[in-house]
Design an enzyme around this catalytic site. Sequence first.
Site, short mmCIF file in Angstrom:
data_model
loop_
_atom_site.label_atom_id
_atom_site.label_comp_id
_atom_site.label_asym_id
_atom_site.label_seq_id
_atom_site.Cartn_x
_atom_site.Cartn_y
_atom_site.Cartn_z
N GLY A 661 16.61 26.77 -9.08
CA GLY A 661 16.34 25.36 -8.81
C GLY A 661 15.83 24.59 -10.01
O GLY A 661 16.02 23.38 -10.12
N GLU A 662 15.16 25.27 -10.95
CA GLU A 662 14.59 24.57 -12.09
C GLU A 662 15.69 24.16 -13.07
O GLU A 662 16.61 24.93 -13.35
CB GLU A 662 13.58 25.48 -12.80
CG GLU A 662 12.38 25.85 -11.95
CD GLU A 662 11.41 26.75 -12.70
OE1 GLU A 662 11.39 26.67 -13.95
OE2 GLU A 662 10.70 27.53 -12.04
N SER A 663 15.54 22.95 -13.60
CA SER A 663 16.58 22.42 -14.50
C SER A 663 16.71 23.24 -15.77
O SER A 663 17.81 23.44 -16.29
CB SER A 663 16.27 20.96 -14.85
OG SER A 663 14.99 20.86 -15.47
#
Length: 1463
Positions: A661-663
């Site tokens: 989920g983290e960019s």
Amino acid sequence: MGCLNRQSGVNSFVGEPKDSFMISSRGALACMVNSEIGAVLAVMRRNVRWGVRYSTDDDQLEPSLIQTFKELRKKIFSWQHKWHTISPVVYLQPFLDVIKSDETGAPITGVALSSIYKILTLEILDINTVNVADALHLIVDAVTSCRFEVTDPASEEVVLMKILQVLLACMKNKASVKLSNQHVCNIVNTCFRIVHQASSKGELLQRIARHTMHELIRCIFSHLPEIDNTGYVLAQGGRLYVNNEVGVPDADPASGSKQQENGHVSSEYDGQMPSVGVASTVSTGTLVGKMDENIIEVGQAMDAAQNGGHAMMEPYGLPCMVEIFHFLCSLLNVAEQTEIGPRSNPIAYDEDVPLFALGLINSAIELGGSSIGHHPKLLALIQDELSYNLMQFGLSMSPLILSTVCSIVLNLYHHLRAKLKLQLEAFFSCVLLRIAQSKHGALYQQQEVAMETLVDLCRQQMFMTEMYANFDCDISCSNVFEDLANLLSKSAFPVNSPLSAMHILALDGLIAMVQGMAERIGNESPASEQASLDLEEYKPFWTVKCENYGDPSHWVPFVHKMKYIKKRLMNGSDHFNRDPKKGLEFLQGMRLLPDKLDPRSVACFIRYTTGLDKNLIGDFLGNHDEFCVQVLHEFAGTFDFQDMTLDTALRVFLETFRLPGESQKIQRVLEAFAGRYHEQSPNILANKDAALLLSYSLILLNTDQHNVQVKKKMTEEDFIRNNRQINGGNDLPREYLSELYHSIVKNEIRMTPEQGAGFPLMTPSHWIGLMHKSKQATPFIICDSNVQLDYDMFVILSGPTIAAMSVVFDHVEQEDILQTCIDGFLAIAKISACYHLNDVLDDLVVSLCKFTTLLLPLSVEESVLAFADDTKARMATITVFTIANRYGDHIRSGWKNILDCILSLHKLGLLPSRLASDAADDFEPPSELERGRPATSSTPASHTPTMTIPRKSSGLMGRFSQFLYYDAEEPTPQPTAEELAAHQHALQTIQNCHIDSIFTESKFLQSESLLQLAQALILAAGQPNKGNNFPEGGDTMVFCLELLIAITLNNRDRIMLLWQGVYEHISNIVQSTAMPCALVEKAVFGLLRICQRLLPYKENLTDELLKSLQLVLKLDARVADAYCEHITQEVMRLVKANAMQIRSQIGWRTITSLLSITARHPEASEAGFETLVFIMSDGAHLLPANYVLCVNAARQFAESRVGHVHRSIRSLDLMAGSVVCLVNWSCKTKEAVGEEAAAKMYQDIGEMWLRLVQGLRKVCLDQREEVRNHAVLLLQRCLTGVERIRLPNELWLQCFDLVIFTLLDDLIKIAQESSPKDYRNMEGTLALSVKLLSKVFLQLVQDLSQLTSFCKLWLGVLNRMERLMKVKFRGKRSEKIHELVPELLKNTLLVMKTRGILVQRDAVGGDSFWQLTWLHVNNISPSLQLEVFPGNELEQLQDKHIITGGSPVPDGNLLSPSSETTA
């Protein structure tokens, strides 16, 4: 006029040309054509348009259609002798013109079609006919473009049916091989159009149209096996060949090699669906709705340059088959146009079209068979398009469609499984197992269809083995075999519901699997024990390959190793999912990762291991840690993106994990992906940055299009605009972006992994990944009757299968299902025994024993009735004992349950009376009672007496039956007819069990199993209670003891294995029983019988066996007395049969102890004495080891007053006769090697002799005169007849003290103190005794006189004689004694005088030998001195003594005289 089958009905024409038929028929062909012309013209004339009369001067000429028929009529009769030179086109053309004409009505067209059909079915055209290819092509062209005016619906349907008939006849004609690929495609296309047009017509036309379509597909694809594989690459200049006459034997052997060329055609088509009729819109028969837009037309105008169009004009073969098959597959693609979500029902429209298409595809695969695998284009259609559609339609809500899909899959497995490894895995996992588990909202009917298919697959001989080898042993595949086994076992359980057809179906599948394994065991030896699979050193598991997947010697060890690795990988994945760091450490410990972790190995672990948490993988790969970044790039490097579009590559990549989920993590992951993709596909994208940006864009587009929360969707223009100038500052091609856009819109990239369920739904994205994976998959292993994997499979399968079968067996009552379960149980038992899975066999036995109902606490009558009426119980009972007989080698703890059943049958009186008898029971003939009654069954234990009375005819193993016989004499209530019938039925069942074989054949059991059986018997018998009463359950104890003795006797070669337990059990019984009873009787005689049977064969166990008989000596006095006679009889048998084997003193001590006891038993003494006589007569079996023991036993019989005096005398004779043995042994000792051994033997012989004479001395005191006197005489013989035995003087002195003197002392005492009534004629005995004394002394005096203690001995003799002179009998002195003693003494003195022993040595006097002698002699008879030394002889002797210088001996003893004096 019927249609002749091209393969059979036309064979009568094979071998001769058609024109010969016509010649022999003298113009028959011309007549036939003429009649058809007449028929067409007749119908035409009925029509107003064609029936007008035309004059010769009329401006309007006769229509051309009629003219052509008339012209043909003029010619045909002139051709009757040259038909073979006439082109068929000439006489077919008029008919074809009518068919193609749009001016003719349906009746005229129908008659013309009938004429063509008649010509085709009569086989007038064959492969040798002139221009036959052109003729067929004209027929096909005319019929496929048939036009007619529709006057009424009925006539239209007739024409359509006749069109179908003609087209099918064209394909079945022998000359059909001349048809081109294009024309075959046209035929199929036309028939398919009629099929859809018929949907608005009558039922008959619909059925005929569909049937014709099926026949066409069968006819076409039946030729596929005959097509040479080299013809596939026609685009590269290759050729495809097909036989001249397909399906018909060659008339000319040379013509069989004639071949036609074929070509290749593409699967791209254009053009619209053609019309069939033009006069009526009804006749065009169009499809409704989207069907028209999506049905792909076959064989229309194609670009010859690109698709090899020239091949479509060549004789038909592979190209048209590819096109037709592609067309059939395309019919299934309609589902993709119906906007169906991945979790919705994919068949939301009428099931008719896909069902029809699936049926045609199934026919094509059935006839094409394995030949399809030889043609890559056909195979590619099956591997990709068809397989994907089958996955989709498999989840249909229609059981009919599912059933057809499953039939296709079964055919694909049978013919093409080697080419469809991952496709089959996906279908089994995503469709069959899912539906069978009632997932995906499946209906019961769907479950049943899926389960039926799985069971059908299980019935394939090697299906389960191949599933295990190819999937369960492949680290990248799911455990299909294990999943299927679990499914079937769970589905067979009727949980909280009655038994249904589904349960029985699952049971059939389980049993099919185990029976397949059992059958394979008979075909091939089971695999030997596998070598250790422990990984000694690290080796990258993803690089492990098999050298040869076709050779079992290579692939069997390979799959074993891969399964071993996979199990540990699964454990490692569990650890990894909990904690990645600990998971990696665990894998290092398992040597699946190197001791020093490197990015490559970790990346490959993540890439190739199933079962890992995809969320965890995404987080791990996106981590900023340097090692994780290296792993990420190595992970990306494991993918092969060559020739993939970007969206396809992205799908494949994201199938393996969930994007974090983290960019920043997403950035790192996509950078790695973009770098790998650009590295392998640099053609369009300028650099990896372009790949990265476009990947981001695709992910955003995917979210935009498929997230329901996004209301305004991105358009194609928006997507193209968003991706301007990303390709190194330039724009990407619009077509390229447009294709990517539509691909994403149509098929979502699923980035959320399936949670929970083991079977993911087959989305388009998933399918793309699967097809990519299939290119790298290991080959499919074909198993051919190989048993080497069955052990591993059975270990997985056995537990759930036994449990499921047991539950079904418990719930069902139908006999056929019960028999099915029984067959399964027996198969499991066979496999368990073969692979030495003893625990599995024990579990099976325990489970089956519960169904016998024999362990229920019911009364005897109730139990017998219930057992006889219960089919299930009887079947289970027979099965239990069948397993025990067949596979007893491998039963361990299960023996306890089997014995419980046997004991229950015993209590019910259903066992044979001599169940435990063994083969060697021949020396004990059955008693009269046993002969007189049938030995059909035993009597219930409730009637067994609590005590038994000793019987004269006691047997060994057959005694129990006598108990039953006596009990049967007691009055008992008469059984009812129902009870008798039930009892007989039960008896028949038990007879079929062959229970006796378990024990009589126990000698063939393996040692461990035999020991377990014996221990189970001991345990079942229980411990006897100490007391006077027959123990509770004593009948069971007796029965168990009988069986225990039987198996002991049957296993004499392994007696040491059983002996300790058997002996301890018998010992417990003997020492705890205080009263005679059946149990102790069986124990004692069983022990004796064991000794009897084993002594001849087990010399090393002789002492151990005989020592065990000491238990008999420990019997309670009452018990011993009751059985003494029979015990003695058995001991006699034992001794007579085995005397030569008994060599040790320990063994003989036991025997003689038993015999000694019998000496005073009235009934037993006779047999005991007979045994002793056998041993001692003529010294036959006397040994140094048993000599003293036998002498003592003989003395016991001599002293015993049981029996006649004659026995005592005979006993004394035995004792005295044994001296011969001592003499013989002494003589043999002289020849012994070594002085030390000889000295030892002489010493032993002396001790035995001394014990003999001591024994005789004791009998000399017997009250019975005959015995007493006989004993004295025999004692004298034993003392005087041993000259040949080297007895030392010291032993003789000992003998005088212990035997002779003691005897005289005792006799004198008895004479003085006892009543004459008790000891008759003691006077005679004393006389014999004193004679014995005198004779022995005189015989030994010369030797003994040399001893220093001679004086003492001599004084002892004188003392006893002196005492005898004083004995009084009834107050008076005995005249006989008074006469005898002086006479004997005188004789003794004379001998001593003569030998120079009795001389005067010292004239001075004193306490000397001489003086002491005369002192005693004078007390006896004063006159003896003068009688011995008359006149002056005494004085002369004294003078002579003085001259020779004799000197006195100290202490009154006499020195040995000089040699001169002695002489």
